[in-house]
Motif scaffolding. Structure first.
Motif, PDB file in Angstrom:
ATOM      1  N   VAL A 220       0.818  -1.217   0.000  1.00 30.93           N
ATOM      2  CA  VAL A 220       0.000   0.000   0.000  1.00 30.93           C
ATOM      3  C   VAL A 220       0.849   1.264   0.000  1.00 30.93           C
ATOM      4  O   VAL A 220       0.347   2.356  -0.263  1.00 30.93           O
ATOM      5  N   VAL A 221       2.137   1.129   0.289  1.00 33.06           N
ATOM      6  CA  VAL A 221       2.980   2.302   0.518  1.00 33.06           C
ATOM      7  C   VAL A 221       3.236   3.095  -0.757  1.00 33.06           C
ATOM      8  O   VAL A 221       3.216   4.328  -0.754  1.00 33.06           O
ATOM      9  N   ALA A 222       3.458   2.396  -1.868  1.00 32.78           N
ATOM     10  CA  ALA A 222       3.842   3.083  -3.109  1.00 32.78           C
ATOM     11  C   ALA A 222       2.791   4.079  -3.565  1.00 32.78           C
ATOM     12  O   ALA A 222       3.113   5.084  -4.193  1.00 32.78           O
ATOM     13  N   ASN A 223       1.534   3.819  -3.236  1.00 29.17           N
ATOM     14  CA  ASN A 223       0.454   4.691  -3.683  1.00 29.17           C
ATOM     15  C   ASN A 223       0.016   5.666  -2.604  1.00 29.17           C
ATOM     16  O   ASN A 223      -0.988   6.367  -2.783  1.00 29.17           O
ATOM     17  N   VAL A 224       0.724   5.713  -1.482  1.00 29.11           N
ATOM     18  CA  VAL A 224       0.346   6.586  -0.372  1.00 29.11           C
ATOM     19  C   VAL A 224       1.445   7.589  -0.045  1.00 29.11           C
ATOM     20  O   VAL A 224       1.183   8.783   0.140  1.00 29.11           O
ATOM     21  N   ALA A 225       2.687   7.115   0.015  1.00 31.81           N
ATOM     22  CA  ALA A 225       3.752   7.879   0.672  1.00 31.81           C
ATOM     23  C   ALA A 225       4.556   8.761  -0.266  1.00 31.81           C
ATOM     24  O   ALA A 225       4.685   8.497  -1.459  1.00 31.81           O
ATOM     25  N   ASP A 226       5.095   9.825   0.329  1.00 29.73           N
ATOM     26  CA  ASP A 226       6.127  10.637  -0.315  1.00 29.73           C
ATOM     27  C   ASP A 226       7.506  10.133   0.106  1.00 29.73           C
ATOM     28  O   ASP A 226       8.428  10.063  -0.703  1.00 29.73           O
ATOM     29  N   ARG A 227       7.623   9.804   1.401  1.00 25.80           N
ATOM     30  CA  ARG A 227       8.875   9.266   1.938  1.00 25.80           C
ATOM     31  C   ARG A 227       8.576   8.023   2.755  1.00 25.80           C
ATOM     32  O   ARG A 227       7.466   7.846   3.256  1.00 25.80           O
ATOM     33  N   VAL A 228       9.598   7.176   2.915  1.00 28.15           N
ATOM     34  CA  VAL A 228       9.451   5.907   3.622  1.00 28.15           C
ATOM     35  C   VAL A 228      10.574   5.769   4.647  1.00 28.15           C
ATOM     36  O   VAL A 228      11.737   6.060   4.349  1.00 28.15           O
ATOM     37  N   ALA A 229      10.215   5.331   5.857  1.00 25.19           N
ATOM     38  CA  ALA A 229      11.202   4.977   6.878  1.00 25.19           C
ATOM     39  C   ALA A 229      10.997   3.504   7.232  1.00 25.19           C
ATOM     40  O   ALA A 229       9.888   3.095   7.574  1.00 25.19           O
ATOM     41  N   VAL A 230      12.048   2.706   7.109  1.00 24.89           N
ATOM     42  CA  VAL A 230      11.992   1.275   7.407  1.00 24.89           C
ATOM     43  C   VAL A 230      12.562   1.055   8.802  1.00 24.89           C
ATOM     44  O   VAL A 230      13.697   1.461   9.088  1.00 24.89           O
ATOM     45  N   MET A 231      11.774   0.422   9.675  1.00 20.42           N
ATOM     46  CA  MET A 231      12.206   0.197  11.058  1.00 20.42           C
ATOM     47  C   MET A 231      12.505  -1.271  11.306  1.00 20.42           C
ATOM     48  O   MET A 231      11.818  -2.161  10.806  1.00 20.42           O
ATOM     49  N   TYR A 232      13.542  -1.497  12.116  1.00 19.29           N
ATOM     50  CA  TYR A 232      13.870  -2.848  12.566  1.00 19.29           C
ATOM     51  C   TYR A 232      14.481  -2.752  13.953  1.00 19.29           C
ATOM     52  O   TYR A 232      15.383  -1.946  14.183  1.00 19.29           O
ATOM     53  N   ALA A 233      13.972  -3.566  14.880  1.00 21.50           N
ATOM     54  CA  ALA A 233      14.519  -3.640  16.242  1.00 21.50           C
ATOM     55  C   ALA A 233      14.639  -2.265  16.891  1.00 21.50           C
ATOM     56  O   ALA A 233      15.657  -1.937  17.496  1.00 21.50           O
ATOM     57  N   GLY A 234      13.592  -1.452  16.751  1.00 22.73           N
ATOM     58  CA  GLY A 234      13.554  -0.168  17.442  1.00 22.73           C
ATOM     59  C   GLY A 234      14.383   0.927  16.833  1.00 22.73           C
ATOM     60  O   GLY A 234      14.603   1.967  17.457  1.00 22.73           O
ATOM     61  N   LYS A 235      14.851   0.733  15.582  1.00 23.01           N
ATOM     62  CA  LYS A 235      15.641   1.750  14.904  1.00 23.01           C
ATOM     63  C   LYS A 235      15.183   1.899  13.457  1.00 23.01           C
ATOM     64  O   LYS A 235      14.643   0.954  12.873  1.00 23.01           O
ATOM     65  N   ILE A 236      15.428   3.067  12.896  1.00 22.18           N
ATOM     66  CA  ILE A 236      15.208   3.258  11.464  1.00 22.18           C
ATOM     67  C   ILE A 236      16.470   2.813  10.734  1.00 22.18           C
ATOM     68  O   ILE A 236      17.550   3.369  10.952  1.00 22.18           O
TER      69      ILE A 236
END
Length: 352
Positions: A220-236
């Motif tokens: 769903v992100v490609a049609n919603v977002a301007d920017r993306v932050a990917v999180m893993y284990a409490g960090k971006i």
């Protein structure tokens, strides 16, 4: 021309007290939300997406939450330092939130019209009759028909998709400057998901609202977002424009998330999965928490956590593979094949 930030999260650190050791849920998270943009925060369950955004609205349980560092600056003021009373005036009026399950967020013994009207009475001081009329107007804006009848109904009388529309009407009734949508389409079928996303996009533009969209579903992100932050284990671990993260991902975790997207266009029915499980946030190992699941991990990954390396002026990723001394590694053919299918489908959707 640079966008003006409306929200800045700086070096946020959050732990939760338990009967054993604390859970280090958020570990030095920083991100910026600009006026009028949509920022998507993605990652597996337990990565810290919801915790970091609930900290913005101060909805984390006080008895067990320890905010050990950082700032949350909304229009220049630190939301972590203002009084509960001041926060009550901001929450709902200037920063609103849509939750994953509206049945747990809506009052089951109050009509939906009254719930929306009550928010307008509290935050804008409208009289009861005026607030109810505005509530009906908002219900109509989100695509609810027969508002005279539906405004007098209770949440259990609505379908899942219609309850989510009520939640959007409730969140946007006071015309907030920031809207946080926490997995708002997860419990809905794909057709209703598309309708809700389209609705949120159009209302965001109409009300000039900035949006934080939390999801584990990259579809769903490609049609919603301007920017993306990917999180893993409490960090971006990676952030950039939607095109940078989708078409030129740099972190092996992002590769895995993109490759894990199911598609009927793939010749085989096998799903790709990221090996292993997320780490224990009570007892994080030394080095990069993703290293045990990373088939491209280097020796240094088990010793030292990587910093955010600059890919472009707007694209950063926390992987030692971007160090100039690291071997040049590309995603394997199987993952690249899935990227290509995923990208072609998104282009078709975008061009509809």
């Amino acid at each position: 021309m640079m966008s003006e930030p409306i929200l800045e999260v700086k070096n946020l650190k959050i732990s939760f007290k338990t009967l054993e050791d604390p859970v280090h849920a958020i570990r030095d998270v920083s991100f910026t939300l600009n006026k009028g943009e949509t920022l998507a925060i993605v990652g597996e369950s337990g990565s810290g997406k919801s915790v970091s955004t609930k900290a913005i609205t101060r909805l984390l349980p006080k008895k067990v939450t320890q905010i050990t560092g950082g700032e949350i600056l909304y229009e220049g003021q630190d939301l972590l330092k203002i009084s509960d009373n001041d926060m009550t005036h901001i929450r709902g009026k200037e920063i609103a939130m849509i939750f994953q399950d509206p049945m747990t967020s809506l009052n089951p013994v109050m009509t939906v019209g009254k719930q929306i009207a009550e928010s307008l009475q509290v935050h804008h001081g409208l009289a009861a009759g005026e607030a109810m009329e505005e509530a009906k107007n908002m219900m109509a804006k989100v695509g609810i028909t027969q508002v005279e009848v539906k405004s007098q109904q209770y949440p259990h009388q609505f379908s899942g998709g219609m309850r989510q529309r009520v939640m959007i009407a409730l969140a946007l009734a006071c015309k907030p400057k920031i809207l946080i949508a926490d997995e708002p389409t997860t419990a809905l079928d794909v057709t209703i998901q598309a309708q809700i996303i389209e609705l949120m996009n159009s209302l965001k533009d109409e009300f000039d609202t900035s949006l934080i969209f939390i999801t584990h579903d990259l579809g769903v992100v490609a049609n919603v977002a301007d920017r993306v932050a990917v999180m893993y284990a409490g960090k971006i671990v990676e952030h950039g424009s939607v095109n940078e993260v989708f078409y030129h991902p740099q972190h092996p975790y992002t590769w895995g998330l993109l490759a894990s997207m199911p598609s009927l266009s793939l010749e085989d029915a096998d799903f790709y999965t990221i090996p292993g499980s997320p780490p224990n946030m009570m007892h994080l190992q030394k080095g990069d928490p993703f290293a045990p699941r990373n088939q491209y991990a280097l020796a240094i990954d088990f010793v030292e956590e990587p910093p955010l390396f600059k890919v472009t002026d707007t694209h950063f990723a926390a992987t030692w593979l971007l160090d100039e001394r690291a071997p040049k590694i590309q995603p394997p053919d199987e993952i690249q094949r899935r990227f290509n299918v995923f990208h072609s489908l998104n282009r078709e959707v975008i061009n509809l």
